[in-house]
Write an enzyme that holds these catalytic residues in place. Structure first.
Site, mmCIF file in Angstrom:
data_model
loop_
_atom_site.group_PDB
_atom_site.id
_atom_site.type_symbol
_atom_site.label_atom_id
_atom_site.label_comp_id
_atom_site.label_asym_id
_atom_site.label_seq_id
_atom_site.Cartn_x
_atom_site.Cartn_y
_atom_site.Cartn_z
ATOM 1 N N HIS A 39 0.588 -1.235 0.009
ATOM 2 C CA HIS A 39 0.058 0.132 -0.062
ATOM 3 C C HIS A 39 0.803 1.236 0.155
ATOM 4 O O HIS A 39 1.922 1.242 0.274
ATOM 5 C CB HIS A 39 -1.015 0.150 1.138
ATOM 6 C CG HIS A 39 -1.987 -0.981 1.196
ATOM 7 N ND1 HIS A 39 -1.920 -2.364 1.423
ATOM 8 C CD2 HIS A 39 -3.288 -0.736 0.688
ATOM 9 C CE1 HIS A 39 -2.986 -2.767 1.235
ATOM 10 N NE2 HIS A 39 -3.959 -2.044 0.811
ATOM 11 N N LYS B 286 -0.466 4.880 4.593
ATOM 12 C CA LYS B 286 -1.226 3.756 5.353
ATOM 13 C C LYS B 286 -0.706 3.622 6.824
ATOM 14 O O LYS B 286 0.692 3.185 6.711
ATOM 15 C CB LYS B 286 -1.464 2.712 4.472
ATOM 16 C CG LYS B 286 -2.613 1.366 5.192
ATOM 17 C CD LYS B 286 -2.774 0.552 4.272
ATOM 18 C CE LYS B 286 -3.836 -0.499 4.893
ATOM 19 N NZ LYS B 286 -5.118 0.301 4.975
#
Length: 270
Positions: free
Chosen positions: A159, A163
């Site tokens: 990600h 995040k």
């Protein structure tokens, strides 16, 4: 706008996901935006949400008063933080509104409180709202059952650098599906993050690895590693709008459902 259409409240509208959800709701002819929530003290409070997002006014004023906003909603779409989500669950239950939860990082205590709220209204919760990911979850469960514990399982996810939780909610969904395929709970098979002299892995265990960097939207691999061969199931997201579309679909699906906890497999009929 037809006042008979379901009224949707979007939480965290100043964030990237919140803005995308607002756009999806405004573009839909099956619902109407009736509330735009932000955290207390945000400089978006009092502004038209459309104008705050850099577009034309849409007639919905941003507020930090969750009680007032949710009281007039038929659904709440929520991708925020665990603490905020638990509070919104209680308010949505009081309003008998569908609560769609895309928030990740929820702990055991958070889930207990959400389950209590679900006794009064429908709650649809998923670590990932996309159709493709939920198909991957189903495939993972079937492959894990077919191959057995002689095949090692690793869930690898990537990600963007911003995040804050790891493993991702989607990775945990996949791990849970793999464990279910083996007739066990993930808590009993999960391998902690590896570092240093870890020793050989335990037979039947499920491992996780998290990558963070750049602007990666979301990539998930489930690796089944056997002797002399590997099976790799993969999903790659290139547009965050898939999550917003899935969440809106869930909010509309839940309009005629009774109290209880649901997930995207229910929504999609998988």
């Amino acid at each position: 706008m037809d006042q008979g259409l379901p009224g949707i409240v979007v939480t965290g509208v100043s964030g990237r996901m919140g803005r995308m959800l607002v756009r999806e709701v405004l573009a839909s002819d099956a619902c109407r935006l009736v509330g735009a929530l932000v955290r207390e003290g945000s400089d978006w409070v009092g502004r038209d949400v459309g104008a705050a997002m850099g577009g034309p006014a849409v007639g919905v004023t941003v507020t930090d008063d969750a009680v007032e906003a949710i009281a007039k909603a038929q659904a709440v779409i929520d991708f925020t933080t665990p603490a905020a989500t638990v509070a919104f669950a209680e308010l949505a239950a009081q309003a008998r509104a569908v609560h769609v939860i895309g928030t990740t990082g929820l702990g055991a205590d958070d889930l207990k409180k959400i389950a209590a709220a679900a006794r009064h209204a429908p709650i649809i919760r998923a670590g990932n709202m996309s159709l493709g990911v939920n198909l991957l979850v189903g495939l993972t469960r079937k492959v894990a059952a077919a191959l057995g514990e002689d095949w090692d399982i690793e869930v690898v996810e990537a990600h963007h650098r911003m995040k804050v939780d790891a493993p991702s909610g989607t990775a945990l969904m996949l791990g849970e599906a793999a464990a279910e395929g083996r007739g066990a709970a993930l808590a009993d098979l999960r391998t902690p993050a590896r570092e240093g002299m870890t020793g050989a892995r335990e037979k039947g265990s499920i491992g996780f690895a998290a990558i963070r960097g750049g602007d990666v939207v979301g990539e998930h691999d489930v690796i089944f590693a056997g002797q002399g061969e590997r099976v790799i199931l993969r999903h790659v997201a290139t547009d965050r709008a898939i999550y917003a579309r899935g969440a809106l679909r869930a909010a509309l699906w839940g309009q005629d459902k009774g109290p209880g906890e649901y997930d995207m497999a229910d929504v999609l009929g998988l």
